[in-house]
Design a protein around this motif. Structure first.
Motif, PDB file in Angstrom:
ATOM      1  N   MET A   1       0.816  -1.211   0.000  1.00 25.39           N
ATOM      2  CA  MET A   1       0.000   0.000   0.000  1.00 25.39           C
ATOM      3  C   MET A   1       0.850   1.261   0.000  1.00 25.39           C
ATOM      4  O   MET A   1       0.398   2.322  -0.425  1.00 25.39           O
ATOM      5  CB  MET A   1      -0.884   0.030   1.260  1.00 25.39           C
ATOM      6  CG  MET A   1      -1.906  -1.075   1.287  1.00 25.39           C
ATOM      7  SD  MET A   1      -3.143  -0.788   0.002  1.00 25.39           S
ATOM      8  CE  MET A   1      -4.264  -2.146   0.344  1.00 25.39           C
ATOM      9  N   GLU A   2       2.039   1.174   0.560  1.00 28.49           N
ATOM     10  CA  GLU A   2       2.878   2.353   0.751  1.00 28.49           C
ATOM     11  C   GLU A   2       4.310   1.860   0.955  1.00 28.49           C
ATOM     12  O   GLU A   2       4.546   0.653   1.070  1.00 28.49           O
ATOM     13  CB  GLU A   2       2.394   3.150   1.965  1.00 28.49           C
ATOM     14  CG  GLU A   2       2.334   2.299   3.237  1.00 28.49           C
ATOM     15  CD  GLU A   2       1.722   3.011   4.422  1.00 28.49           C
ATOM     16  OE1 GLU A   2       1.276   4.158   4.282  1.00 28.49           O
ATOM     17  OE2 GLU A   2       1.711   2.401   5.510  1.00 28.49           O
ATOM     18  N   HIS A   3       5.232   2.802   1.005  1.00 30.40           N
ATOM     19  CA  HIS A   3       6.640   2.415   1.185  1.00 30.40           C
ATOM     20  C   HIS A   3       7.143   2.627   2.604  1.00 30.40           C
ATOM     21  O   HIS A   3       8.252   2.214   2.932  1.00 30.40           O
ATOM     22  CB  HIS A   3       7.523   3.194   0.208  1.00 30.40           C
ATOM     23  CG  HIS A   3       7.318   2.806  -1.225  1.00 30.40           C
ATOM     24  ND1 HIS A   3       7.079   1.512  -1.631  1.00 30.40           N
ATOM     25  CD2 HIS A   3       7.322   3.546  -2.363  1.00 30.40           C
ATOM     26  CE1 HIS A   3       6.952   1.474  -2.942  1.00 30.40           C
ATOM     27  NE2 HIS A   3       7.087   2.699  -3.418  1.00 30.40           N
ATOM     28  N   SER A   4       6.363   3.322   3.432  1.00 31.46           N
ATOM     29  CA  SER A   4       6.759   3.477   4.830  1.00 31.46           C
ATOM     30  C   SER A   4       5.513   3.870   5.611  1.00 31.46           C
ATOM     31  O   SER A   4       4.559   4.382   5.035  1.00 31.46           O
ATOM     32  CB  SER A   4       7.849   4.528   5.002  1.00 31.46           C
ATOM     33  OG  SER A   4       7.323   5.816   4.746  1.00 31.46           O
ATOM     34  N   SER A   5       5.550   3.629   6.905  1.00 35.86           N
ATOM     35  CA  SER A   5       4.292   3.725   7.640  1.00 35.86           C
ATOM     36  C   SER A   5       4.292   4.666   8.833  1.00 35.86           C
ATOM     37  O   SER A   5       3.243   4.926   9.389  1.00 35.86           O
ATOM     38  CB  SER A   5       3.881   2.328   8.127  1.00 35.86           C
ATOM     39  OG  SER A   5       3.770   1.437   7.039  1.00 35.86           O
ATOM     40  N   TRP A   6       5.445   5.113   9.266  1.00 36.89           N
ATOM     41  CA  TRP A   6       5.421   5.965  10.465  1.00 36.89           C
ATOM     42  C   TRP A   6       6.131   7.273  10.178  1.00 36.89           C
ATOM     43  O   TRP A   6       6.861   7.392   9.201  1.00 36.89           O
ATOM     44  CB  TRP A   6       6.062   5.247  11.656  1.00 36.89           C
ATOM     45  CG  TRP A   6       7.511   4.891  11.468  1.00 36.89           C
ATOM     46  CD1 TRP A   6       8.591   5.661  11.785  1.00 36.89           C
ATOM     47  CD2 TRP A   6       8.032   3.684  10.907  1.00 36.89           C
ATOM     48  NE1 TRP A   6       9.752   5.001  11.450  1.00 36.89           N
ATOM     49  CE2 TRP A   6       9.438   3.783  10.915  1.00 36.89           C
ATOM     50  CE3 TRP A   6       7.437   2.513  10.410  1.00 36.89           C
ATOM     51  CZ2 TRP A   6      10.277   2.772  10.430  1.00 36.89           C
ATOM     52  CZ3 TRP A   6       8.271   1.505   9.921  1.00 36.89           C
ATOM     53  CH2 TRP A   6       9.671   1.637   9.935  1.00 36.89           C
ATOM     54  N   ASP A   7       5.897   8.240  11.075  1.00 39.12           N
ATOM     55  CA  ASP A   7       6.534   9.541  10.935  1.00 39.12           C
ATOM     56  C   ASP A   7       7.918   9.466  11.596  1.00 39.12           C
ATOM     57  O   ASP A   7       8.027   9.377  12.815  1.00 39.12           O
ATOM     58  CB  ASP A   7       5.669  10.608  11.620  1.00 39.12           C
ATOM     59  CG  ASP A   7       6.259  12.014  11.469  1.00 39.12           C
ATOM     60  OD1 ASP A   7       7.454  12.116  11.082  1.00 39.12           O
ATOM     61  OD2 ASP A   7       5.542  12.983  11.739  1.00 39.12           O
ATOM     62  N   PRO A   8       8.983   9.488  10.795  1.00 39.91           N
ATOM     63  CA  PRO A   8      10.334   9.310  11.352  1.00 39.91           C
ATOM     64  C   PRO A   8      10.682  10.366  12.396  1.00 39.91           C
ATOM     65  O   PRO A   8      11.380  10.078  13.371  1.00 39.91           O
ATOM     66  CB  PRO A   8      11.244   9.446  10.127  1.00 39.91           C
ATOM     67  CG  PRO A   8      10.376   9.144   8.962  1.00 39.91           C
ATOM     68  CD  PRO A   8       9.010   9.650   9.331  1.00 39.91           C
ATOM     69  N   THR A   9      10.191  11.572  12.194  1.00 39.50           N
ATOM     70  CA  THR A   9      10.533  12.646  13.127  1.00 39.50           C
ATOM     71  C   THR A   9       9.834  12.447  14.473  1.00 39.50           C
ATOM     72  O   THR A   9      10.424  12.637  15.528  1.00 39.50           O
ATOM     73  CB  THR A   9      10.137  14.002  12.511  1.00 39.50           C
ATOM     74  OG1 THR A   9      10.645  14.044  11.168  1.00 39.50           O
ATOM     75  CG2 THR A   9      10.733  15.155  13.285  1.00 39.50           C
ATOM     76  N   ALA A  10       8.594  12.003  14.415  1.00 35.78           N
ATOM     77  CA  ALA A  10       7.825  11.840  15.655  1.00 35.78           C
ATOM     78  C   ALA A  10       8.415  10.750  16.551  1.00 35.78           C
ATOM     79  O   ALA A  10       8.386  10.872  17.768  1.00 35.78           O
ATOM     80  CB  ALA A  10       6.371  11.526  15.316  1.00 35.78           C
ATOM     81  N   TYR A  11       8.937   9.694  15.936  1.00 32.01           N
ATOM     82  CA  TYR A  11       9.427   8.561  16.732  1.00 32.01           C
ATOM     83  C   TYR A  11      10.950   8.508  16.860  1.00 32.01           C
ATOM     84  O   TYR A  11      11.483   7.661  17.573  1.00 32.01           O
ATOM     85  CB  TYR A  11       8.915   7.243  16.141  1.00 32.01           C
ATOM     86  CG  TYR A  11       7.420   7.070  16.297  1.00 32.01           C
ATOM     87  CD1 TYR A  11       6.882   6.617  17.495  1.00 32.01           C
ATOM     88  CD2 TYR A  11       6.554   7.393  15.257  1.00 32.01           C
ATOM     89  CE1 TYR A  11       5.509   6.477  17.654  1.00 32.01           C
ATOM     90  CE2 TYR A  11       5.185   7.256  15.397  1.00 32.01           C
ATOM     91  CZ  TYR A  11       4.663   6.795  16.594  1.00 32.01           C
ATOM     92  OH  TYR A  11       3.318   6.661  16.749  1.00 32.01           O
ATOM     93  N   GLY A  12      11.649   9.356  16.123  1.00 34.76           N
ATOM     94  CA  GLY A  12      13.111   9.271  16.136  1.00 34.76           C
ATOM     95  C   GLY A  12      13.606   7.993  15.484  1.00 34.76           C
ATOM     96  O   GLY A  12      14.678   7.489  15.829  1.00 34.76           O
TER      97      GLY A  12
END
Lengths: 345, 376
Positions: free
Chosen positions: B119-130
């Motif tokens: 569905m997509e190539h990535s799933s989380w916000d990298p900045t929010a989780y580090g």
């Protein structure tokens, strides 16, 4: 302020205009930094970064280890933390160790993360031939990168554009391959150093700058044939147009400035007017940007054409030894030959 | 370590032996002395949940719900132990198998399946989780980690002496990646710039089918000495030792002393991916040897012998694992593809004429079918 700021016009050569543009960008934004091989104390092998190390210091003008993939890869990491690295790849033929970083990482991170991450890295590359260099120092690499979505590919042909476009590339949120026509580094011209700064400091300046950097320029008006070129080939086309005029052929010269994207609006307006087009570039003709332009002109302006779109460029061979390069590269004679052929229709 | 191969156990830091007995180590004991039994139970819980999620995900792939799954089976101690040594200012660059790391960093594992469902190539916000996005090109993220670490240093986040403020980067990759040019260039760039980055190698003994002996003649941690930085080998199936070594390395990097290489020797108990067939290249006796060294069982034995793993806690973790698996299944099945035109989004951050033109063409093309349907 109601009155326009006085234009600060200075005479510069193309390499000096890039140097001045880099300086202006670094003064404008403390997050802009330069990285590359020999760009510090030496000022780069073409001296394009001359004086910047002295004025901005080690932290903003960084001599890197001799590893192109590492240069681009670490630049991506810095961009992820909000920096704007401007990377110099010393010569066109040395970009290939970084090809993976540029095409699989730099070009795709914004898409991969649905826009959550931006990597506004600018990659400066002295490119194309004509300076009598050894192998791997004269290559035209634009099609390889224009073929990769996510990258912008631009090439200035004049000192004014060099000064403006390097700053616009740095301001753009997208990664940009900035191809510097190394044989034109010493071309001189007048540069208005005030205008681009005003553009960039305005609200929405980065978007406006990106849009402007992507537009073509009519370098010479004409009515019989359109010569399409960018970077080093623009001057050649202007010379050819001058000679064609003596032969009563009126050639329009379009300086594309941007290869990704092409400004098809300007191209098509010109070709619909002249009915003939010749694309000129140093890169091998086969599978090149000329083929792409010819196909797009064919699709969008077929019934305006009096003649097939012709291409003038390099041959399907490795770049030859420098004693052969003036026969390998497009020349005024070969451009005029193509003009003759389209005018025969 | 001269003369020993890349799979040797020589020089491994180990604080729990494979039968779950505590081994003393004067150098690294101080880095785990703060751990309480609650902390160890939390490690055990994280490893157990990661495995429950992992097994469910393999099932989902087998049932056709996922295009591919990349199991972390067997690597839970390496991932959980190291991730627990990171904290808020730190930033992590994972490879693509670090599900345990994601879990520790607070990313809901049930939410990361869009990538594996296509569905997509990535799933989380990298900045929010580090935590940076997964990178599939082997080793390509290693220079990103170094550049990011250099930038943290410039931003004053390294060596300030304020533990709340200082941070460092962890870059995870495997034994195969150590052969990549990018990893070697990253080591050079990190070393000469004294970048605050910990290179965490999970030597799981296989790069798909190729054993680590096809990548190296020496233990992978020895790569560090070539660039003049510390390299440490740790038993990657000993969550306590991994935690200790990573804590030391992070403190080293955060305090401005520069990069470190950690090699965690572990074993990929499962396949490389669900497309792989390990029976073609390794023996069941080999697999059994490592099953007997299962990282979760090791900590479980330690806690049980100390009478610190009550049945009700175990039952609760088992229930939590089932719930995570259920939510994962629900999330996977609930994925709906958005409008097709969204595939044109985010190619560039600013409008690009070619993408705009192609998107407009595609929408007209799609609309032409709608017209026909209406006409019928």
């Amino acid at each position: 302020m109601t009155a326009e700021a006085p234009a600060a016009v200075r005479s510069m050569n193309l390499g000096g205009a890039i140097n001045a543009g880099l300086r202006a960008a670094m003064e404008r934004d403390p997050k802009v930094l330069l990285m590359g091989e020999d760009i510090g104390q030496l000022g780069g092998v073409f001296r394009v970064t001359d004086g910047l190390w002295k004025d901005f210091g080690d932290h903003r003008v960084i001599d890197t280890p001799l590893a192109e993939s590492g240069i681009v890869g670490t630049a991506i990491g810095m961009a992820l933390r909000g920096y704007t690295p401007v990377v110099e790849i010393q010569f066109d033929g040395f970009i290939f160790p970084a090809f993976n970083q540029i095409t699989t990482q730099l070009a795709k991170l914004h898409y991969r993360t649905k826009g959550k991450l931006s990597v506004p890295v600018v990659i400066r590359v002295p490119f194309a031939g004509g300076i009598g260099a050894v192998e791997h120092h004269s290559e035209s690499i634009e099609a390889l990168f224009a073929h990769t979505a996510g990258l912008r590919v631009v090439s200035p042909a004049t000192p004014q554009d060099a000064y403006d476009m390097i700053q616009q590339a740095i301001a753009s949120p997208d990664p940009v391959l900035f191809l510097e026509p190394k044989a034109r580094y010493w071309d001189k011209g007048e540069v208005d150093t005030a205008r681009v700064g005003t553009q960039l400091e305005a609200v929405g300046g980065a978007q406006a700058a990106t849009a402007e950097m992507s537009r073509a320029r009519v370098a010479r008006e004409g009515k019989d044939v359109t010569l399409l070129a960018y970077g080093p080939s623009v001057r050649l086309c202007l010379q050819s147009a001058e000679l064609a005029a003596a032969d009563s052929v009126s050639a329009e010269v379009i300086d594309l400035r941007s290869v990704s994207p092409f400004d098809m609006e300007t191209v098509l307006a010109s070709v619909k007017k002249t009915g003939r087009a010749v694309v000129v570039h140093e890169a091998p003709v086969a599978f090149g940007t000329g083929g792409e332009l010819a196909a797009r002109i064919g699709e969008k302006a077929f019934f305006h054409l009096h003649a097939p779109v012709m291409r003038v460029g390099g041959f399907h061979m490795p770049y030859p030894g420098s004693k052969f390069e003036h026969d390998y590269l497009p020349s005024v004679d070969r451009i005029l030959d193509a003009v003759d052929r389209v005018m025969a229709h | 370590m001269a003369g020993i191969g890349p799979l040797s156990e020589e020089g491994l830091v180990r604080l729990l032996d494979h039968e779950g007995r505590r081994v003393e180590d004067a150098t690294y004991d101080p880095y785990v002395s703060h751990l309480t039994m609650d902390d160890l139970r939390a490690f055990w819980r994280d490893m157990t949940l990661t495995r429950a999620f992992d097994l469910e995900s393999t099932s989902l792939q087998r049932q056709g719900e996922l295009g591919l799954w990349v199991p972390a089976l067997g690597q839970e101690a390496a991932q959980i132990g190291s991730a627990h040594a990171t904290r808020l200012p730190d930033h992590i660059f994972p490879s693509y198998r670090e599900h345990g790391v994601l879990h520790v960093k607070g990313i809901d594992l049930a939410s990361i399946m869009g990538m594996w469902r296509g569905m997509e190539h990535s799933s989380w916000d990298p900045t929010a989780y580090g935590v940076h996005t997964y990178t599939l090109v082997i080793g390509a993220h290693a220079p990103h980690a170094v550049g990011y670490a250099q930038a943290m240093d410039w931003d004053g986040l390294v060596g300030s002496g304020d533990p709340e403020k200082d941070g460092a980067v962890v870059c995870y990759f495997g034994d195969g990646a150590t052969s990549q040019g990018d990893v070697n260039e990253a080591l050079v760039f990190a070393a000469v710039n004294n970048a605050p980055v910990v290179f965490f190698i999970q030597n799981n003994q296989f790069a798909i089918s190729e054993p680590t002996t096809r990548q190296s003649k020496v233990p992978l941690a020895q790569r560090a000495s070539g660039v003049g930085i510390p390299g440490v080998r740790v038993d990657g199936n000993d969550v306590v030792a991994v935690h200790a070594v990573t804590r030391w390395a992070m403190e080293h990097a955060r305090s401005g002393q520069g990069p470190v290489v950690i090699e965690a020797l572990t074993y990929r108990m499962g396949a490389h991916t669900t497309s792989d067939d390990p029976t073609r290249y390794r023996t069941t006796s080999d697999e059994q040897y490592w099953k007997d060294r299962d990282p979760i069982a090791r900590l479980e034995t330690f806690l049980t012998s100390a009478d610190e793993l009550p049945e009700d806690f175990k039952a609760q973790v088992e229930a939590d694992g089932k719930e995570l698996a259920r939510r994962t299944r629900e999330s996977v099945k609930g994925w709906q593809r958005g409008p097709v035109e969204q595939m044109f989004d985010h190619v560039y951050g600013t409008p690009h004429a070619l993408v705009q033109e192609e998107k407009a063409w595609f929408n007209r093309y799609e609309a032409s079918f709608a017209d026909q349907e209406v006409a019928k």
